[in-house]
Design an enzyme around this catalytic site. Structure first.
Site, PDB file in Angstrom:
ATOM      1  N   THR A  51     -13.247   6.239  -1.576  1.00 12.92           N
ATOM      2  CA  THR A  51     -12.242   5.110  -1.899  1.00 12.92           C
ATOM      3  C   THR A  51     -12.686   4.316  -2.784  1.00 12.92           C
ATOM      4  OG1 THR A  51     -10.268   3.936  -1.155  1.00 12.92           O
ATOM      5  CG2 THR A  51     -12.409   3.853  -0.022  1.00 12.92           C
ATOM      6  N   CYS A  99      -9.999  -5.654   1.172  1.00 18.37           N
ATOM      7  CA  CYS A  99      -9.587  -4.494   1.703  1.00 18.37           C
ATOM      8  C   CYS A  99     -10.889  -4.132   2.599  1.00 18.37           C
ATOM      9  CB  CYS A  99      -9.140  -3.172   1.047  1.00 18.37           C
ATOM     10  SG  CYS A  99      -7.517  -3.511   0.249  1.00 18.37           S
ATOM     11  N   HIS A 136      -8.872   3.294   4.503  1.00 21.20           N
ATOM     12  CA  HIS A 136      -8.787   1.938   3.505  1.00 21.20           C
ATOM     13  C   HIS A 136      -7.643   1.061   3.700  1.00 21.20           C
ATOM     14  CE1 HIS A 136      -9.103   0.723  -0.811  1.00 21.20           C
ATOM     15  NE2 HIS A 136      -8.517  -0.191  -0.203  1.00 21.20           N
TER      16      HIS A 136
END
Lengths: 155, 206
Positions: free
Chosen positions: A17, A23, A40
């Site tokens: 990702t 995040c 994620h």
């Protein structure tokens, strides 16, 4: 993998990702069954969201989601370890409203969620003020974290 | 708040026109600063869950330079000015009237110049909105981020508000028509969900 997404795999796979800011990428690895899971997450818990359907979006729900899906592939909680990346503060903000920045809160919520399921964290590349991209390898649980201008860290 | 996701066409038009006035003033400021002609696009409005917002810059790891300012006063939210890296380099050169290192990391002086450019442009945008709507808007000092596009944008979307996973973004793209250079950037107005209603009320469509 996109934002607020989760995936699992076994053996010779690579989950990745890109562009994590505040995040967090939660990487789980079962060294016995060679099962990996990556989420994620965007927010600590669904209390901060309007749309609460997507379990991969929140630290508190993404951990059990990954564990369920990894167990279905033969993984066992006792042999799963976790590695984390992300949780940065991208803007050196002069006005952080209401306590710690969201990246920090994500990190705390993630650690709590993992601890409550008895999952040990064996590596972290978190915090700071820079973005990260991550690559999780199913064969050996290798977790590569790349940052702009800072190269690559292998956890 | 329940109708946040469903603005009618008149409300969308009002929002677009409001953004256009702000962007027009910012473009004038940029044009005066650089001596170039600036073209701006009709604003586009995105109201969606964060994970459904299409990425504006591809690939996700493309380095961008972004200046974030917070708005306080009668309405709250943020403005975000985004330049692809080459445009930011050019902008720093124009501001400082001297060549900078083309692709390396920015020095402190360049960062300061870009932040100041962001301050001027966002200030022009916010002042124009303030005057047009008759609202008091106070911009915060600018804050700079230079990093992968997705990391910067998602964090800016997420920063504040109670419904953090909802993005309300009014975007205006601009192009500098210099000597055959392709310089571009975009300006995002990110009102907090509650402030969206304040804007619509101020322009009398509610």
């Amino acid at each position: 993998m996109r934002v607020a997404d989760a995936a699992v795999g076994q053996g010779d796979v690579m989950l990745s990702t890109l562009g994590l800011g505040s995040c967090i990428a939660i990487a789980l690895y079962d060294s016995r069954a060679h099962v990996v899971g990556l989420a994620h997450i965007l927010l600590p818990s669904e209390a901060l969201a309007r749309d609460r359907e997507n379990r991969a979006k929140f630290a508190a729900t993404a951990v059990p989601l990954l564990l369920e899906r990894m167990r279905a592939m033969g993984a066992r909680d006792a042999s799963i370890v976790a590695k984390l990346a992300g949780g940065a503060s991208m803007f050196a903000s002069l006005l952080t409203q209401g306590g710690p920045a969201i990246g920090e809160r994500n990190l705390i919520a993630t650690r709590i969620a993992l601890a409550s399921h008895g999952i040990r964290v064996t590596g972290e590349d978190v915090g700071g003020g820079h973005g990260r991209s991550v690559y999780l390898h199913g064969a050996d649980g290798r977790f590569e974290v790349k940052s702009m201008g800072k190269g690559c860290v292998v956890l | 708040m329940a109708d946040l996701l469903h603005l009618d066409s008149m409300e969308l038009d009002a929002l677009r026109e409001t953004a256009n006035i702000g962007a027009g003033h910012a473009a004038t400021a940029l044009s005066q600063m650089t001596g170039d002609t600036i073209m701006i696009t009709v604003p586009t409005i995105t109201i969606a869950a964060l994970e459904d917002v299409p990425s504006r810059i591809r690939p996700e790891e493309e380095p961008i330079v972004a200046v974030l300012m917070q708005m306080m006063g009668d309405l709250t939210g943020r403005t975000l000015l985004v330049f692809p890296h080459p445009t930011a380099v050019r902008l720093a050169q124009l501001m400082l009237r001297r060549p900078t290192v083309a692709n390396g990391p920015f020095g402190e002086l360049e960062q300061s110049a870009i932040k100041e450019a962001g301050n001027i442009l966002s200030g022009a945008y916010i002042n124009a909105l303030s005057e047009f709507m008759g609202l008091m808007l106070l911009p915060s000092p600018p804050s700079l981020a230079i990093d992968m596009s997705t990391a910067v944008l998602n964090t800016a979307y997420l920063q504040f508000g109670t419904e953090r996973d909802m993005v309300v973004a009014v975007e205006t793209q601009f192009y500098l028509l210099g000597e055959g250079e392709e310089l571009r950037g975009f300006f995002l107005l990110l009102p907090d969900a509650a402030s969206l209603q304040v804007i619509l009320r101020a322009v009398k469509v509610l």
